[in-house]
Write a protein that holds these residues in place. Structure first.
Motif, PDB file in Angstrom:
ATOM      1  N   TYR A   1       0.839  -1.198   0.000  1.00  0.00           N
ATOM      2  CA  TYR A   1       0.000   0.000   0.000  1.00  0.00           C
ATOM      3  C   TYR A   1       0.876   1.251   0.000  1.00  0.00           C
ATOM      4  O   TYR A   1       0.636   2.192   0.744  1.00  0.00           O
ATOM      5  CB  TYR A   1      -0.946  -0.023   1.201  1.00  0.00           C
ATOM      6  N   PHE A   2       1.885   1.248  -0.843  1.00  0.00           N
ATOM      7  CA  PHE A   2       2.777   2.391  -0.954  1.00  0.00           C
ATOM      8  C   PHE A   2       1.964   3.632  -1.319  1.00  0.00           C
ATOM      9  O   PHE A   2       1.226   3.603  -2.307  1.00  0.00           O
ATOM     10  CB  PHE A   2       3.828   2.153  -2.046  1.00  0.00           C
ATOM     11  N   PRO A   3       2.082   4.718  -0.558  1.00  0.00           N
ATOM     12  CA  PRO A   3       1.378   5.937  -0.937  1.00  0.00           C
ATOM     13  C   PRO A   3       2.070   6.594  -2.135  1.00  0.00           C
ATOM     14  O   PRO A   3       3.260   6.896  -2.082  1.00  0.00           O
ATOM     15  CB  PRO A   3       1.479   6.817   0.319  1.00  0.00           C
ATOM     16  N   LEU A   4       1.350   6.735  -3.211  1.00  0.00           N
ATOM     17  CA  LEU A   4       1.928   7.237  -4.460  1.00  0.00           C
ATOM     18  C   LEU A   4       1.567   8.683  -4.749  1.00  0.00           C
ATOM     19  O   LEU A   4       2.413   9.471  -5.159  1.00  0.00           O
ATOM     20  CB  LEU A   4       1.485   6.352  -5.626  1.00  0.00           C
ATOM     21  N   SER A   5       0.299   9.027  -4.585  1.00  0.00           N
ATOM     22  CA  SER A   5      -0.146  10.388  -4.919  1.00  0.00           C
ATOM     23  C   SER A   5      -1.449  10.676  -4.192  1.00  0.00           C
ATOM     24  O   SER A   5      -2.328   9.814  -4.109  1.00  0.00           O
ATOM     25  CB  SER A   5      -0.367  10.514  -6.418  1.00  0.00           C
ATOM     26  N   ASN A   6      -1.581  11.910  -3.705  1.00  0.00           N
ATOM     27  CA  ASN A   6      -2.824  12.336  -3.075  1.00  0.00           C
ATOM     28  C   ASN A   6      -3.787  12.953  -4.082  1.00  0.00           C
ATOM     29  O   ASN A   6      -4.877  13.378  -3.713  1.00  0.00           O
ATOM     30  CB  ASN A   6      -2.533  13.343  -1.954  1.00  0.00           C
ATOM     31  N   ALA A   7      -3.390  13.010  -5.342  1.00  0.00           N
ATOM     32  CA  ALA A   7      -4.238  13.617  -6.377  1.00  0.00           C
ATOM     33  C   ALA A   7      -5.570  12.875  -6.456  1.00  0.00           C
ATOM     34  O   ALA A   7      -5.620  11.657  -6.338  1.00  0.00           O
ATOM     35  CB  ALA A   7      -3.531  13.588  -7.726  1.00  0.00           C
ATOM     36  N   LYS A   8      -6.634  13.623  -6.689  1.00  0.00           N
ATOM     37  CA  LYS A   8      -7.971  13.030  -6.845  1.00  0.00           C
ATOM     38  C   LYS A   8      -8.000  12.033  -8.001  1.00  0.00           C
ATOM     39  O   LYS A   8      -8.541  10.947  -7.890  1.00  0.00           O
ATOM     40  CB  LYS A   8      -8.985  14.135  -7.137  1.00  0.00           C
ATOM     41  N   ASN A   9      -7.438  12.451  -9.136  1.00  0.00           N
ATOM     42  CA  ASN A   9      -7.434  11.653 -10.360  1.00  0.00           C
ATOM     43  C   ASN A   9      -6.010  11.531 -10.901  1.00  0.00           C
ATOM     44  O   ASN A   9      -5.692  12.110 -11.948  1.00  0.00           O
ATOM     45  CB  ASN A   9      -8.316  12.302 -11.431  1.00  0.00           C
ATOM     46  N   PRO A  10      -5.150  10.807 -10.235  1.00  0.00           N
ATOM     47  CA  PRO A  10      -3.775  10.724 -10.732  1.00  0.00           C
ATOM     48  C   PRO A  10      -3.726   9.983 -12.071  1.00  0.00           C
ATOM     49  O   PRO A  10      -4.440   9.013 -12.284  1.00  0.00           O
ATOM     50  CB  PRO A  10      -3.047   9.938  -9.649  1.00  0.00           C
ATOM     51  N   THR A  11      -2.884  10.480 -12.953  1.00  0.00           N
ATOM     52  CA  THR A  11      -2.728   9.823 -14.250  1.00  0.00           C
ATOM     53  C   THR A  11      -1.836   8.594 -14.097  1.00  0.00           C
ATOM     54  O   THR A  11      -1.054   8.487 -13.142  1.00  0.00           O
ATOM     55  CB  THR A  11      -2.087  10.770 -15.274  1.00  0.00           C
ATOM     56  N   VAL A  12      -1.925   7.701 -15.043  1.00  0.00           N
ATOM     57  CA  VAL A  12      -1.051   6.531 -15.053  1.00  0.00           C
ATOM     58  C   VAL A  12       0.408   6.994 -15.119  1.00  0.00           C
ATOM     59  O   VAL A  12       1.269   6.463 -14.410  1.00  0.00           O
ATOM     60  CB  VAL A  12      -1.384   5.583 -16.229  1.00  0.00           C
ATOM     61  N   GLY A  13       0.674   8.008 -15.928  1.00  0.00           N
ATOM     62  CA  GLY A  13       2.042   8.525 -16.051  1.00  0.00           C
ATOM     63  C   GLY A  13       2.589   9.032 -14.733  1.00  0.00           C
ATOM     64  O   GLY A  13       3.739   8.748 -14.373  1.00  0.00           O
ATOM     65  N   LEU A  14       1.802   9.785 -13.990  1.00  0.00           N
ATOM     66  CA  LEU A  14       2.229  10.280 -12.682  1.00  0.00           C
ATOM     67  C   LEU A  14       2.500   9.116 -11.733  1.00  0.00           C
ATOM     68  O   LEU A  14       3.529   9.083 -11.048  1.00  0.00           O
ATOM     69  CB  LEU A  14       1.163  11.200 -12.071  1.00  0.00           C
ATOM     70  N   LEU A  15       1.614   8.165 -11.712  1.00  0.00           N
ATOM     71  CA  LEU A  15       1.778   7.017 -10.808  1.00  0.00           C
ATOM     72  C   LEU A  15       2.982   6.168 -11.202  1.00  0.00           C
ATOM     73  O   LEU A  15       3.711   5.678 -10.324  1.00  0.00           O
ATOM     74  CB  LEU A  15       0.491   6.191 -10.772  1.00  0.00           C
ATOM     75  N   MET A  16       3.215   5.990 -12.483  1.00  0.00           N
ATOM     76  CA  MET A  16       4.389   5.250 -12.949  1.00  0.00           C
ATOM     77  C   MET A  16       5.665   5.937 -12.460  1.00  0.00           C
ATOM     78  O   MET A  16       6.609   5.282 -12.019  1.00  0.00           O
ATOM     79  CB  MET A  16       4.406   5.161 -14.472  1.00  0.00           C
ATOM     80  N   LYS A  17       5.682   7.261 -12.527  1.00  0.00           N
ATOM     81  CA  LYS A  17       6.828   8.032 -12.045  1.00  0.00           C
ATOM     82  C   LYS A  17       7.041   7.791 -10.551  1.00  0.00           C
ATOM     83  O   LYS A  17       8.175   7.643 -10.092  1.00  0.00           O
ATOM     84  CB  LYS A  17       6.598   9.519 -12.334  1.00  0.00           C
ATOM     85  N   GLU A  18       5.959   7.745  -9.797  1.00  0.00           N
ATOM     86  CA  GLU A  18       6.046   7.528  -8.352  1.00  0.00           C
ATOM     87  C   GLU A  18       6.497   6.101  -8.011  1.00  0.00           C
ATOM     88  O   GLU A  18       7.121   5.880  -6.971  1.00  0.00           O
ATOM     89  CB  GLU A  18       4.708   7.829  -7.676  1.00  0.00           C
ATOM     90  N   TRP A  19       6.193   5.145  -8.881  1.00  0.00           N
ATOM     91  CA  TRP A  19       6.625   3.763  -8.654  1.00  0.00           C
ATOM     92  C   TRP A  19       8.141   3.590  -8.837  1.00  0.00           C
ATOM     93  O   TRP A  19       8.745   2.718  -8.238  1.00  0.00           O
ATOM     94  CB  TRP A  19       5.897   2.798  -9.603  1.00  0.00           C
TER      95      TRP A  19
END
Length: 187
Positions: free
Chosen positions: A98-116
């Motif tokens: 359950y790694f916290p990746l983004s608090n954005a309401k609608n995070p994009t796949v690209g943003l989440l991939m960057k956070e991974w």
């Protein structure tokens, strides 16, 4: 409370808990062995107990191996797997992912991939050091706004959040895309 915060003030209390937990786990191991279950998880997210009581866990794993022939793992919390010292006794490094990746309401796949990316680098280094594959023993994203953030906080307020299948879909897409080609990841 959360099992990860479980702690005791005395050796007597620890011994009592360990005796009861051992009985509990060995009952389930007997069922797993009887039904040829492929894999068994000896515990989940015992953040304090797994660090303070390493000998108990090592002894328990040895006892389980005498009764059970399948693969064995433990499910460490996402923020504790690198503090756990029992991996050498197990077949997989298990992580409740359950790694916290983004608090954005609608995070994009690209943003989440960057956070991974930094998380994957850290897990890959850890997996190589342990000479074990990492298995996500838990993961998930609720279908609400901000679902890729701090799941433990989101869960407490899920009734106040808007339903958001788009955010949930993006979070799963990013996880599976980010991990699918990683050879250290067992699934």
């Amino acid at each position: 409370g959360w099992i990860g915060e479980m702690d005791f003030n005395s050796e007597t209390e620890w011994k009592t808990w360990e005796k009861n937990y051992r009985t509990f786990i060995l009952d389930y191991v007997a069922i797993a062995a009887k039904h040829n279950v492929e894999m068994f998880c000896i515990g989940t997210e015992f953040n304090i107990a797994i660090v303070k009581r390493e000998k108990f866990w090592s002894d328990l794993i040895a006892e389980v191996r005498k009764k059970y022939k399948g693969k064995i793992t433990y499910s460490a919390n996402w923020d504790n797997y690198d503090k756990t010292q029992i991996w050498k006794h197990l077949d997989y490094v298990g992580i409740s992912s359950y790694f916290p990746l983004s608090n954005a309401k609608n995070p994009t796949v690209g943003l989440l991939m960057k956070e991974w990316k930094p998380i994957i680098r850290k897990m890959k280094t850890f997996a190589n050091a342990q000479n074990k594959k990492i298995l996500f023993t838990e993961y998930g994203y609720m279908s609400v706004d901000g679902c890729a953030g701090k799941a433990w906080e989101i869960e407490k307020m899920k009734d106040k959040l808007s339903i958001n299948h788009f955010a949930q879909s993006n979070a799963y897409d990013a996880l599976w895309t980010a991990m699918s080609n990683e050879s250290f990841w067992a699934g």
